[in-house]
Design an enzyme around this catalytic site. Structure first.
Site, short mmCIF file in Angstrom:
data_model
loop_
_atom_site.label_atom_id
_atom_site.label_comp_id
_atom_site.label_asym_id
_atom_site.label_seq_id
_atom_site.Cartn_x
_atom_site.Cartn_y
_atom_site.Cartn_z
N ARG A 120 -4.34 19.32 -29.73
CA ARG A 120 -3.50 18.68 -28.81
C ARG A 120 -3.04 19.97 -28.07
O ARG A 120 -2.22 20.88 -28.72
CB ARG A 120 -2.35 17.65 -29.35
N HIS B 60 0.90 12.43 -21.17
CA HIS B 60 0.57 11.38 -22.05
C HIS B 60 -0.80 10.89 -22.04
O HIS B 60 -1.14 9.73 -22.32
CB HIS B 60 1.90 10.13 -21.98
N ARG C 134 15.89 12.36 -21.25
CA ARG C 134 15.57 12.87 -20.03
C ARG C 134 16.10 11.82 -18.77
O ARG C 134 15.83 10.73 -18.69
CB ARG C 134 14.00 12.95 -19.87
N ASN D 145 -1.44 18.92 -34.07
CA ASN D 145 -0.45 19.05 -32.82
C ASN D 145 0.58 19.85 -33.33
O ASN D 145 1.74 19.44 -34.19
CB ASN D 145 -0.48 17.45 -32.79
N GLU E 52 -3.26 8.67 -30.42
CA GLU E 52 -3.53 9.90 -29.82
C GLU E 52 -4.38 10.47 -30.74
O GLU E 52 -5.37 11.29 -30.15
CB GLU E 52 -2.25 10.59 -29.49
#
Ligand code: AMP
Length: 398
Positions: A91, A180, A241, A7, A384
């Protein structure tokens, strides 16, 4: 069969080497400050001391070379040779509209990843650089890409289209993509397994609550709506965010306050969310400590975050025409009982009843709803990397 999961971020790289015969993590590591002074690799192997290499790494190729060396290191490694790596799973954040599942890497895939750069200018380029670096070092090893967006490609048009002129979608690909996906897919499959039901008979809301947060409505195993959008900025308020807001705020900030595009992006992505409201931190632990000590803005930040999560759970129950299971995952979702309880408070009318004692749990699979709660609520730690390894294995076997 060992799968290496990679990743890549802009200056960092996370990796895990997983033995898929036992679904066991052999080693995991993090490379930081790639291309910056002070590059460092930290590798962890269960039961051993951390292995740290501090060495100049000019780019991702240097970093991946060092990862491979660390994995085969005589004293600190876990492999005799690189040949013991059967495949690599990468990823990739944005897969656009073309890929609704993971794919083996070939020239066509690489070309499409380049095309997707405009959709994810911050995330896709380091992902691509990581793949290129790996391909150069392991030219004969099969590699797959696993997209954050793929799981959400089942959303109907009515969910993913913004009410903008239709041409903006057709000509510029402006639509909701969702992110996600690997996490939402993993925890929904896991919770079905835990309760012994088939995914095809369940209506699930998965709440991935971490630094970035998103919720997904999963009906019969398919994502039918998700809170992140064209970019990971839409949805609930997050660490830094803003999440959902009236788009007129953006033009107002630019016109009235004179913000440039770059400043506006920075404001919405880096200075907003629970950090912007609290003024304390983007880390939920810091905010909770401040809130406990009476900091009113920290309390407000938590209230806003939890209120928005609750609204999404309710709206997704409406979207699916019912609800069987709510899952909490990621840093906050797995570790913060107060947030979980607050997000569900007031949803008793939907059949969601949290058991405060059972909810006092962190980082492990647990049912946290009352025995007679019509909707089951679970904590399912996300994984993940395992999901990426599983997808990669499946593709390689095919
Ligand atoms: P993630 O992005 O999934 O790594 O999640 C990171 C977030 O999880 C950070 O904001 C952390 O503060 C939060 N987190 C981790 N542990 C806890 C905890 N015990 N209580 C509250 N928040 C936590």
């Amino acid at each position: 069969m060992n799968i290496l999961v990679i990743n890549c971020g802009s200056s960092s790289l996370k990796y895990q080497l997983i033995d898929m015969t036992k679904e066991e993590v052999l080693a995991k590591g993090l490379v930081e400050r790639i291309g910056i002074e002070g590059s460092i690799l930290t590798q962890k192997v269960e039961g051993r001391d951390k292995y740290v290499i501090e060495q100049k790494m000019a780019d991702h190729k240097d970093a991946i070379k060092l990862v491979l060396e660390a994995l085969v290191d005589k004293e600190n490694g876990v492999l005799k040779s690189m040949d013991e790596i059967s495949a690599v799973g990468h990823r990739v954040v944005h897969g656009g509209e073309k890929y609704s599942s993971s794919v083996l890497i070939n020239d066509e895939v690489m070309k499409y990843l380049e095309e997707c750069v405009k959709l994810a200018p911050l995330h896709n380029p380091p992902n691509i650089i990581g793949i290129e670096a790996c391909k150069a070092l392991m030219p004969n090893t099969p590699m797959a890409v696993v997209f954050d967006t793929a799981f959400h490609q089942t959303m109907p048009e009515s969910s993913y289209l913004y009410a903008l002129p239709y041409e903006l979608y057709k000509e510029h690909n402006i639509r909701k993509y969702g992110f996600h996906g690997t996490s939402h897919k993993y925890v929904s499959a896991k919770v079905a397994e835990v309760i012994g039901k088939d995914l095809s008979e369940l209506k699930i809301v998965t709440c991935h609550l971490g630094n970035g947060s998103s919720l997904t409505a999963i009906k019969n195993g398919k994502s039918i709506d998700t809170s992140m959008g064209f970019t990971p900025l839409e949805g609930v308020a997050m660490g830094t965010r803003s999440g959902d807001l009236d788009p007129a705020v953006v033009t107002f900030i630019m016109e009235e306050l004179g913000y440039t595009v770059e400043q506006t992006n920075e404001l919405l992505n880096k200075k907003s969310g629970v950090f912007g409201i609290s003024g304390v931190s983007s880390d939920f632990r810091d905010i909770e400590t401040a809130a406990e000590n009476g900091n009113a803005r920290a309390q407000l930040a938590l209230e806003i975050f939890r209120y928005r999560v609750k609204k999404y759970i309710g709206s997704y129950a409406a979207a699916m025409g019912g609800l069987d299971v709510v899952v909490f995952t990621a840093g906050v979702g797995e570790n913060d009982p107060f947030t979980r309880e607050a997000c569900c408070k007031g949803l008793e009318f939907l059949g969601i009843e949290i058991d405060t004692a059972k909810n006092n749990v962190r980082g492990k699979i647990a049912e946290i709803s009352k025995e007679n709660s019509r909707v089951k609520v679970f904590v399912i730690p996300t994984d993940e990397e395992m999901m990426i390894a599983k997808d990669t294995l499946e593709l390689v076997r095919k």
